[in-house]
Motif scaffolding. Structure first.
Motif, short mmCIF file in Angstrom:
data_model
loop_
_atom_site.label_atom_id
_atom_site.label_comp_id
_atom_site.label_asym_id
_atom_site.label_seq_id
_atom_site.Cartn_x
_atom_site.Cartn_y
_atom_site.Cartn_z
N LYS A 93 -90.91 -22.20 -65.51
CA LYS A 93 -90.53 -21.47 -64.31
C LYS A 93 -90.42 -19.98 -64.60
CE LYS A 93 -87.90 -25.43 -62.66
NZ LYS A 93 -86.67 -25.89 -62.01
N ALA A 94 -90.97 -19.14 -63.70
CA ALA A 94 -90.85 -17.69 -63.89
C ALA A 94 -91.28 -16.93 -62.67
CB ALA A 94 -91.67 -17.23 -65.09
N GLY A 95 -90.67 -15.78 -62.46
CA GLY A 95 -91.05 -14.80 -61.45
C GLY A 95 -90.37 -13.50 -61.84
N VAL A 96 -90.98 -12.39 -61.54
CA VAL A 96 -90.43 -11.10 -61.95
C VAL A 96 -90.44 -10.13 -60.78
CG1 VAL A 96 -90.76 -9.10 -63.46
CG2 VAL A 96 -91.18 -11.39 -64.35
N PHE A 97 -89.36 -9.38 -60.65
CA PHE A 97 -89.25 -8.31 -59.67
C PHE A 97 -88.69 -7.10 -60.40
CE2 PHE A 97 -87.19 -5.78 -56.39
CZ PHE A 97 -88.08 -5.84 -55.33
N VAL A 174 -102.30 -18.36 -66.61
CA VAL A 174 -101.74 -18.71 -65.31
C VAL A 174 -102.23 -17.70 -64.29
CG1 VAL A 174 -99.63 -19.01 -63.97
CG2 VAL A 174 -99.70 -19.73 -66.37
N ASP A 175 -102.73 -18.17 -63.16
CA ASP A 175 -103.10 -17.28 -62.07
C ASP A 175 -101.83 -16.70 -61.43
OD1 ASP A 175 -105.82 -17.73 -62.41
OD2 ASP A 175 -105.84 -19.40 -61.00
N VAL A 176 -101.86 -15.42 -61.12
CA VAL A 176 -100.70 -14.77 -60.54
C VAL A 176 -101.13 -13.84 -59.41
CG1 VAL A 176 -99.33 -14.84 -62.66
CG2 VAL A 176 -100.78 -12.84 -62.19
N TYR A 177 -100.17 -13.46 -58.60
CA TYR A 177 -100.32 -12.36 -57.67
C TYR A 177 -99.45 -11.20 -58.16
CZ TYR A 177 -102.55 -15.42 -54.22
OH TYR A 177 -103.41 -16.27 -53.57
N VAL A 178 -99.95 -10.00 -57.98
CA VAL A 178 -99.21 -8.79 -58.37
C VAL A 178 -99.04 -7.93 -57.13
CG1 VAL A 178 -99.18 -6.77 -59.88
CG2 VAL A 178 -100.24 -8.88 -60.69
N ASP A 179 -97.79 -7.75 -56.71
CA ASP A 179 -97.46 -6.88 -55.58
C ASP A 179 -96.99 -5.53 -56.11
OD1 ASP A 179 -97.96 -8.95 -53.86
OD2 ASP A 179 -95.87 -9.29 -53.31
N VAL A 180 -97.52 -4.44 -55.57
CA VAL A 180 -97.10 -3.10 -55.98
C VAL A 180 -96.86 -2.24 -54.74
CG1 VAL A 180 -97.72 -1.00 -57.24
CG2 VAL A 180 -98.38 -3.23 -58.15
N ALA A 181 -95.73 -1.53 -54.75
CA ALA A 181 -95.41 -0.60 -53.68
C ALA A 181 -94.80 0.66 -54.27
CB ALA A 181 -94.44 -1.23 -52.67
N ARG A 182 -94.90 1.75 -53.53
CA ARG A 182 -94.27 2.98 -53.96
C ARG A 182 -93.71 3.69 -52.74
NH1 ARG A 182 -98.32 5.89 -56.42
NH2 ARG A 182 -98.77 6.87 -54.43
N ALA A 183 -92.53 4.30 -52.91
CA ALA A 183 -91.90 5.05 -51.82
C ALA A 183 -91.19 6.26 -52.41
CB ALA A 183 -90.92 4.15 -51.06
N VAL A 192 -92.06 -0.35 -56.90
CA VAL A 192 -91.61 -1.74 -56.78
C VAL A 192 -92.75 -2.65 -57.21
CG1 VAL A 192 -90.61 -3.47 -55.25
CG2 VAL A 192 -90.23 -1.03 -54.79
N VAL A 193 -92.46 -3.58 -58.11
CA VAL A 193 -93.48 -4.52 -58.60
C VAL A 193 -92.92 -5.94 -58.53
CG1 VAL A 193 -94.97 -5.19 -60.52
CG2 VAL A 193 -94.39 -2.77 -60.18
N ALA A 194 -93.70 -6.85 -57.99
CA ALA A 194 -93.33 -8.27 -57.98
C ALA A 194 -94.51 -9.08 -58.50
CB ALA A 194 -92.94 -8.74 -56.58
N VAL A 195 -94.23 -10.04 -59.37
CA VAL A 195 -95.28 -10.91 -59.90
C VAL A 195 -94.82 -12.35 -59.76
CG1 VAL A 195 -96.64 -11.54 -61.93
CG2 VAL A 195 -96.03 -9.15 -61.54
N TYR A 196 -95.71 -13.20 -59.26
CA TYR A 196 -95.37 -14.60 -59.04
C TYR A 196 -96.65 -15.43 -59.15
CZ TYR A 196 -96.71 -12.68 -54.51
OH TYR A 196 -97.36 -12.00 -53.51
N PRO A 197 -96.53 -16.73 -59.44
CA PRO A 197 -97.71 -17.55 -59.67
C PRO A 197 -98.58 -17.70 -58.43
CG PRO A 197 -95.75 -18.60 -60.55
CD PRO A 197 -95.28 -17.46 -59.70
N ASP A 198 -99.88 -17.78 -58.66
CA ASP A 198 -100.86 -18.13 -57.64
C ASP A 198 -101.15 -19.60 -57.87
OD1 ASP A 198 -103.02 -18.56 -56.02
OD2 ASP A 198 -104.35 -17.16 -57.03
N ASP A 199 -100.37 -20.45 -57.22
CA ASP A 199 -100.43 -21.89 -57.47
C ASP A 199 -100.23 -22.63 -56.15
OD1 ASP A 199 -98.80 -24.58 -58.17
OD2 ASP A 199 -100.11 -24.06 -59.87
N GLU A 200 -100.91 -23.76 -55.98
CA GLU A 200 -100.83 -24.50 -54.73
C GLU A 200 -99.41 -25.01 -54.46
OE1 GLU A 200 -102.37 -28.79 -56.60
OE2 GLU A 200 -103.52 -27.73 -55.05
#
Length: 233
Positions: A93-97, A174-183, A192-200
């Motif tokens: 199990k893992a996710g990062v923000f 592991v397939d992942v999605y990478v979210d990136v934002a800046r303000a 702001v960075v969020a990474v989480y699995p790309d899994d069904e």
């Protein structure tokens, strides 16, 4: 690998957005002093993320012929996400923000901050270059959070999402999605960075909702309390 070791691995670089990678990015920025940044306890609890601490990065730089003290903050959260990995013999199990606060600085009448001048695509390319186990592919879309939805920022936040893959412990990809934002807020650039699995078994919309909840709970300012971690650990 047990859950604690995996979460530590994910937070330390398995998905390429840890304090280690981001500190390399911040090392290229010349600033005065950023304000601390974190997420409210209520928002983190609602999203299921656990606060891992904040790293304060302080150094001196020569810029435009002047010595400038650099102070930036990197705050990190992790959460457990069910993701079966046979190589580890059990569910992993893992996710990062992660959040970065880095201010704009004016030296000799000029303003500088490489982070603020990078596009989000350039930020993603930089993160990818800092971790050999992370490969980022196509941009697959974006979403926006209005400033009215965010308690601690006087700015809207727009995420862009990339497909990618992360190699865990040099063994399992592991397939992942990478979210990136800046303000921008209070004279600082906020990344702001969020990474989480790309899994069904891990709905993308659900993970994005969690990242949005975390973003809505951002607290940024000189009066924000953080738990400082040793950057050498």
């Amino acid at each position: 690998m047990n859950r604690r070791r995996f979460v530590a691995a994910a937070a330390a670089g398995a998905v390429g957005v840890s304090a280690g990678c981001l500190s390399d990015l911040i090392d290229d920025a010349t600033t005065f002093e950023a304000s601390p940044i974190r997420v409210s306890e209520d928002a983190a609890g609602e999203a299921g993320y656990e606060y891992q601490g904040t790293e304060e990065l302080v150094e001196e730089r020569e810029f435009a012929g002047e010595s400038v003290e650099v102070t930036n903050y990197i705050t990190e959260y992790t959460r457990t996400i069910e993701l079966p990995l046979e190589a580890f013999g059990s569910d992993t199990k893992a996710g990062v923000f992660a959040l970065v606060s880095t201010p704009q600085v004016s030296v000799a009448g000029e303003e500088f901050n490489p982070v603020g001048e990078m596009s989000k695509a350039e930020l993603v390319d930089y993160l990818q270059g800092q971790y050999e186990g992370l490969e980022v592919g196509d941009n697959v879309g974006g979403r926006a959070i209005t400033k009215d939805e965010i308690d601690g920022l006087d700015a809207a936040v727009r995420f862009d999402t990339w497909e990618g893959a992360a190699t865990l412990q040099g063994e399992t990809e592991v397939d992942v999605y990478v979210d990136v934002a800046r303000a921008e807020h209070g004279g600082d650039h906020v990344v702001v960075v969020a990474v989480y699995p790309d899994d069904e078994n891990v709905p993308m919309e659900s993970e994005q909702d969690r990242a949005d909840t975390m973003t809505a709970g951002i607290q940024h300012g000189d009066d924000v309390d953080v738990e400082l971690e040793d950057g050498d650990e």
